[in-house]
Design a protein around this motif. Sequence first.
Motif, PDB file in Angstrom:
ATOM      1  N   ARG A  15      38.166  35.628  33.121  1.00  5.57           N
ATOM      2  CA  ARG A  15      38.773  34.585  33.953  1.00  5.57           C
ATOM      3  C   ARG A  15      38.413  34.709  35.433  1.00  5.57           C
ATOM      4  N   LEU A  16      38.164  35.929  35.907  1.00  5.86           N
ATOM      5  CA  LEU A  16      37.839  36.084  37.328  1.00  5.86           C
ATOM      6  C   LEU A  16      36.506  35.422  37.656  1.00  5.86           C
ATOM      7  N   THR A  17      35.533  35.600  36.774  1.00  6.87           N
ATOM      8  CA  THR A  17      34.251  34.950  36.996  1.00  6.87           C
ATOM      9  C   THR A  17      34.376  33.447  36.793  1.00  6.87           C
ATOM     10  N   THR A  65      40.489  32.220  46.262  1.00  6.11           N
ATOM     11  CA  THR A  65      40.047  33.599  46.481  1.00  6.11           C
ATOM     12  C   THR A  65      41.232  34.559  46.495  1.00  6.11           C
ATOM     13  N   GLN A  78      42.157  35.100  42.994  1.00  2.00           N
ATOM     14  CA  GLN A  78      41.130  35.908  42.330  1.00  2.00           C
ATOM     15  C   GLN A  78      41.273  37.379  42.694  1.00  2.00           C
ATOM     16  N   GLN A  79      41.466  37.666  43.986  1.00  2.00           N
ATOM     17  CA  GLN A  79      41.566  39.046  44.428  1.00  2.00           C
ATOM     18  C   GLN A  79      42.856  39.705  43.955  1.00  2.00           C
ATOM     19  N   GLU A  92      44.330  38.997  41.074  1.00  2.00           N
ATOM     20  CA  GLU A  92      44.064  39.335  39.678  1.00  2.00           C
ATOM     21  C   GLU A  92      43.148  40.557  39.579  1.00  2.00           C
ATOM     22  N   ALA A  93      42.155  40.624  40.473  1.00  4.07           N
ATOM     23  CA  ALA A  93      41.248  41.769  40.464  1.00  4.07           C
ATOM     24  C   ALA A  93      41.996  43.065  40.778  1.00  4.07           C
ATOM     25  N   TRP A 145      43.844  44.116  37.701  1.00  9.03           N
ATOM     26  CA  TRP A 145      42.910  44.670  36.724  1.00  9.03           C
ATOM     27  C   TRP A 145      42.494  46.087  37.091  1.00  9.03           C
TER      28      TRP A 145
END
Length: 237
Positions: free
Chosen positions: A153-155, A223, A226-227, A229-230, A233
């Motif tokens: 999902r991040l990509t 962004t 996204q960050q 979620e990263a 992870w």
Amino acid sequence: MELLFEGIKQALILIFTGDPLVIEATLRSFETSGSAVLISLLLGLPLGLLLALARFPGRNLIISIVNAGMGLPPVVVGLFVAILLWRSGVLGFLGLMYTVPAMIIAQVIIAMPLVVGLTVSAVQQLNPKLKLQALALGASKVQMLITLVKEARLTALAAVIAGFGAIISEVGAVIMVGGNISGQTRVLTTAIVELVGKGDFSRALALSFILLAITFAATYALTLYQQKEAGVWRRIS
């Protein structure tokens, strides 16, 4: 510099006074670009999964076409869509030329290769054992595909950012098939071109600053997510 400061001043005035041209162009930009990104995701994610997981004759050729499409000049896309939708074209009977749907079609063609290409890359970078683990735990093929999409999902979000950025700032294709008709197909980019043609650089700069602000705000919000979620992870791993 004076012109830039005047542009910023004009932008603030246009925003806070609710200038009709700004409101119309901004809302239509969101309508066309938002619809195009959504359609690109709905079509591009399954196609990206298929290309990443399946093996069939011509697969490498299709991936090569997708990768080449990631750098396709928008004005070329606009030309081909215009030829198809023109009155005497193959799809001319639909009467879509110089309408919002025509602009969305052109933007989908521009954004789709980005979504498909990044999805293929994301899925192929996952651990190959993940697919086998999901199936071993009793997941159906659909559930296994959903698991892969979640892991990638991040990509996929990067594909949304890239696709949205590419089409909301695009002008060649949308003006070719949309025509910049006031009250119907005018968006921020085509309005900027029109104002420059009239020599109204202050208002063109003002709309440019508004377009940049919208693009940055949308990209910044995606962004941040996204960050976040990263970060989750990384803590899990």
